[in-house]
Design an enzyme around this catalytic site. Structure first.
Site, PDB file in Angstrom:
ATOM      1  N   GLU A  95       0.841  -1.624  -0.432  1.00 34.51           N
ATOM      2  CA  GLU A  95      -0.082  -0.118   0.289  1.00 34.51           C
ATOM      3  C   GLU A  95       0.909   1.334   0.116  1.00 34.51           C
ATOM      4  O   GLU A  95       2.224   1.158   0.704  1.00 34.51           O
ATOM      5  CB  GLU A  95      -1.293  -0.297   1.300  1.00 34.51           C
ATOM      6  CG  GLU A  95      -1.795  -0.937   0.763  1.00 34.51           C
ATOM      7  CD  GLU A  95      -2.928  -1.335   2.228  1.00 34.51           C
ATOM      8  OE1 GLU A  95      -3.701  -1.887   1.555  1.00 34.51           O
ATOM      9  OE2 GLU A  95      -3.048  -0.404   2.862  1.00 34.51           O
ATOM     10  N   CYS A 108       3.404   8.711   0.985  1.00 37.94           N
ATOM     11  CA  CYS A 108       4.131   7.518   1.866  1.00 37.94           C
ATOM     12  C   CYS A 108       4.346   6.152   1.713  1.00 37.94           C
ATOM     13  O   CYS A 108       3.571   5.376   0.962  1.00 37.94           O
ATOM     14  CB  CYS A 108       2.808   7.327   3.196  1.00 37.94           C
ATOM     15  SG  CYS A 108       3.318   6.538   4.696  1.00 37.94           S
ATOM     16  N   CYS A 115       5.276  -6.776   7.969  1.00 41.10           N
ATOM     17  CA  CYS A 115       6.750  -6.459   8.768  1.00 41.10           C
ATOM     18  C   CYS A 115       6.939  -7.305   9.530  1.00 41.10           C
ATOM     19  O   CYS A 115       5.625  -8.428  10.073  1.00 41.10           O
ATOM     20  CB  CYS A 115       6.554  -5.104   9.443  1.00 41.10           C
ATOM     21  SG  CYS A 115       7.778  -4.444  10.312  1.00 41.10           S
ATOM     22  N   CYS A 119       4.922  -4.783  16.312  1.00 37.08           N
ATOM     23  CA  CYS A 119       4.358  -4.219  17.517  1.00 37.08           C
ATOM     24  C   CYS A 119       3.242  -4.489  17.475  1.00 37.08           C
ATOM     25  O   CYS A 119       2.052  -4.458  17.071  1.00 37.08           O
ATOM     26  CB  CYS A 119       4.899  -2.399  16.951  1.00 37.08           C
ATOM     27  SG  CYS A 119       6.515  -2.056  16.153  1.00 37.08           S
ATOM     28  N   CYS A 122      -0.595  -2.255  16.039  1.00 33.12           N
ATOM     29  CA  CYS A 122      -0.072  -1.571  14.318  1.00 33.12           C
ATOM     30  C   CYS A 122      -0.736  -2.931  13.280  1.00 33.12           C
ATOM     31  O   CYS A 122      -0.220  -4.400  13.170  1.00 33.12           O
ATOM     32  CB  CYS A 122       1.269  -1.626  13.630  1.00 33.12           C
ATOM     33  SG  CYS A 122       1.268  -1.360  11.904  1.00 33.12           S
ATOM     34  N   GLY A 169       6.292  -2.431   6.556  1.00 32.40           N
ATOM     35  CA  GLY A 169       7.737  -2.583   6.796  1.00 32.40           C
ATOM     36  C   GLY A 169       8.327  -1.813   7.614  1.00 32.40           C
ATOM     37  O   GLY A 169       7.888  -0.332   8.073  1.00 32.40           O
ATOM     38  N   SER A 201      10.918   6.866   8.739  1.00 41.03           N
ATOM     39  CA  SER A 201      10.624   6.347  10.313  1.00 41.03           C
ATOM     40  C   SER A 201      11.168   5.240  10.852  1.00 41.03           C
ATOM     41  O   SER A 201      10.745   4.245   9.426  1.00 41.03           O
ATOM     42  CB  SER A 201       8.991   6.133   9.902  1.00 41.03           C
ATOM     43  OG  SER A 201       8.636   5.926  11.420  1.00 41.03           O
ATOM     44  N   CYS A 343      -1.478   6.458   9.988  1.00 39.75           N
ATOM     45  CA  CYS A 343      -1.089   5.406  10.441  1.00 39.75           C
ATOM     46  C   CYS A 343      -1.141   3.700  11.072  1.00 39.75           C
ATOM     47  O   CYS A 343      -1.982   4.188  11.778  1.00 39.75           O
ATOM     48  CB  CYS A 343      -0.166   6.090  11.341  1.00 39.75           C
ATOM     49  SG  CYS A 343       0.234   7.857  10.777  1.00 39.75           S
TER      50      CYS A 343
HETATM   51  N1  SAH Z   1       8.729   0.469  10.371  1.00 38.07           N
HETATM   52  C1  SAH Z   1       8.636   1.633  10.943  1.00 38.07           C
HETATM   53  C2  SAH Z   1       7.593   2.755   9.518  1.00 38.07           C
HETATM   54  C3  SAH Z   1       6.398   2.694   9.481  1.00 38.07           C
HETATM   55  S1  SAH Z   1       6.029   4.604  10.234  1.00 38.07           S
HETATM   56  C4  SAH Z   1       8.516   3.355  12.070  1.00 38.07           C
HETATM   57  O1  SAH Z   1       7.718   1.447  12.449  1.00 38.07           O
HETATM   58  O2  SAH Z   1       8.602   3.193  12.266  1.00 38.07           O
HETATM   59  C5  SAH Z   1       3.863   4.577  10.807  1.00 38.07           C
HETATM   60  C6  SAH Z   1       4.042   5.075  12.530  1.00 38.07           C
HETATM   61  O3  SAH Z   1       2.325   4.866  12.421  1.00 38.07           O
HETATM   62  C7  SAH Z   1       4.999   4.560  13.178  1.00 38.07           C
HETATM   63  O4  SAH Z   1       4.915   4.994  13.553  1.00 38.07           O
HETATM   64  C8  SAH Z   1       4.045   3.146  13.849  1.00 38.07           C
HETATM   65  O5  SAH Z   1       4.061   3.337  15.246  1.00 38.07           O
HETATM   66  C9  SAH Z   1       2.815   4.479  13.630  1.00 38.07           C
HETATM   67  N2  SAH Z   1       1.475   3.079  13.456  1.00 38.07           N
HETATM   68  C10 SAH Z   1       1.089   1.919  13.254  1.00 38.07           C
HETATM   69  N3  SAH Z   1       0.322   1.085  13.935  1.00 38.07           N
HETATM   70  C11 SAH Z   1      -0.299   2.736  14.224  1.00 38.07           C
HETATM   71  C12 SAH Z   1      -1.695   3.285  14.702  1.00 38.07           C
HETATM   72  N4  SAH Z   1      -3.101   1.564  14.738  1.00 38.07           N
HETATM   73  N5  SAH Z   1      -2.342   4.538  15.169  1.00 38.07           N
HETATM   74  C13 SAH Z   1      -1.421   5.228  15.108  1.00 38.07           C
HETATM   75  N6  SAH Z   1       0.405   4.920  13.929  1.00 38.07           N
HETATM   76  C14 SAH Z   1       0.372   3.790  14.416  1.00 38.07           C
END
Ligand code: SAH
Length: 363
Positions: A95, A108, A115, A119, A122, A169, A201, A343
């Site tokens: 995406e 983006c 991934c 986390c 996510c 990712g 990021s 995000c």
């Molecule tokens: N793997 C990298 C790139 C992903 S960036 C990283 O972790 O930075 C995507 C961003 O959105 C990251 O800051 C991630 O922690 C955040 N994120 C992930 N799930 C989310 C959610 N459900 N709501 C808001 N932010 C989220």
């Protein structure tokens, strides 16, 4: 290097394209002629590149392609955010999200299919991990979006002003392909973005942070989400390998060369988990020693999650506590929520999940 044919030229940075042409017995400067056709004009047919000879065009057509991921679906949100599902040659899908704003237009992009970091909050994590994207698949997302938007608008000028590696990712677990892709984005004959307008990021792959600075000192965002190791270990399991103190030390090294630079810390606001005033104060103490800017991201829900978004008043209180402590803090406006483009909501289509634990040898 064993070349696999045909070579997708979108994934070659200028030195690599020069080397490729040299191997064909061509002069290096041909790369300067070909590069703008590929990235700026969006031309995929070598025969249409009017400043190279017919003979060279024919030889390129024998060994090279300009291949772009195919659009599988397009979703348009009422706020103008657009999400594309792009199908890759192997059947996986990723995406890519376009976020237009008054003063910039951000793309983006994804760096992996799924991934591996898992986390807790996510959506991409729930898909598991399939593979790294190639440099050509990373650049291909920008190519696709830029030229589609230009064609729609009848524009000849650049549309995308900023690129963020915040899609699916963990970019720093795919430095081998992300590195050349960044070079193409920054190249004046490529997408011509300044290094401040390209943001990587990361959840905090410490050794790769030092290498990223050598590849190109682009803008850095770090997904922090917790003010202490106990909580971060749970939310971002990679923290068990690279705890907060090590991560912040790497962040300080990253910006050490440039007095005007700051690291952006992303912090998803999770109701009752990481959003108390005490946690805001702890966060402020933690970041005292890093040139920092904090981005509060209201949690974006997705099917199957048990986390909830903090109430607006709680987010405001958290922000005000940080501001009072002297930290630059903004609440990121949620964009693209209605099309699951916000995000942490990107899921794509991951064919086989090969791994969903924290890699032991993160590199
Ligand atoms: N793997 C990298 C790139 C992903 S960036 C990283 O972790 O930075 C995507 C961003 O959105 C990251 O800051 C991630 O922690 C955040 N994120 C992930 N799930 C989310 C959610 N459900 N709501 C808001 N932010 C989220």
């Amino acid at each position: 290097m064993a070349a696999s044919y045909p070579v997708n030229l979108l994934g070659l940075d200028r030195p690599a394209l020069e080397a490729y042409l040299a191997a064909m017995g061509e002069r290096a400067f041909r790369a300067q002629q070909i590069f703008p056709w590929l990235h700026q004009r969006g031309v995929r047919d070598f025969a249409a590149m009017s400043n190279i000879s017919k003979a060279l065009a024919a030889r390129l057509a024998e060994s090279a392609v300009v291949a772009v991921p195919e659009m599988a679906a397009e979703h348009l949100s009422d706020d103008g955010t657009r999400k594309w599902i792009l199908r890759l040659a192997d059947g996986n899908a990723i995406e890519t999200v376009f976020i237009p704003e008054a003063e910039r237009a951000t793309l983006c992009i994804s760096s992996q299919v799924g991934c591996a970091l898992d986390c807790a909050f996510c959506a991409t994590a729930k898909q598991g991990f399939n593979r790294n994207l190639t440099a050509s698949e990373i650049v291909g997302q920008v190519w696709f979006a830029e030229h589609r938007l230009r064609a729609e608008r009848g524009a000849s000028e650049r549309v995308i002003s900023n690129v963020v590696f915040m899609g699916m990712g963990e970019p720093l677990l795919n430095m081998k392909e992300v590195g050349p892709a960044i070079h193409v984005l920054l190249d004046d004959l490529g997408y011509g973005l300044s290094r401040r307008r390209v943001t990587v990021s990361t959840a905090g792959v410490v050794p790769a942070l030092d290498r990223l600075h050598e590849v190109a000192p682009v803008s850095l965002a770090v997904s922090l989400h917790a003010p202490d190791d106990a909580l971060r270990d749970r939310l971002v399991p990679l923290n068990q390998k690279y705890p907060i103190a090590e991560l912040l030390a790497a962040c300080r090294r990253y910006v050490a060369h440039d007095a005007r630079r700051r690291v952006t810390f992303e912090y998803a606001m999770l109701a009752g988990v990481n959003d108390s005033v005490a946690q805001a104060r702890a966060l402020a103490r933690l970041l005292r020693t890093v040139p920092a800017k904090i981005n509060l991201i209201p949690f974006n829900p997705f099917p199957g999650t048990s986390f909830e978004r903090s109430a607006d008043a709680v987010i405001d209180r958290f922000r005000d506590t940080l501001l009072a402590a002297g930290l630059v803090t903004v609440t990121r406006r949620t964009r693209g929520d209605s099309i699951r483009a916000a995000c942490g909501q990107l899921a794509g289509v991951v064919k086989e999940r090969v791994r969903r634990v924290v890699p032991i040898h993160a590199s």
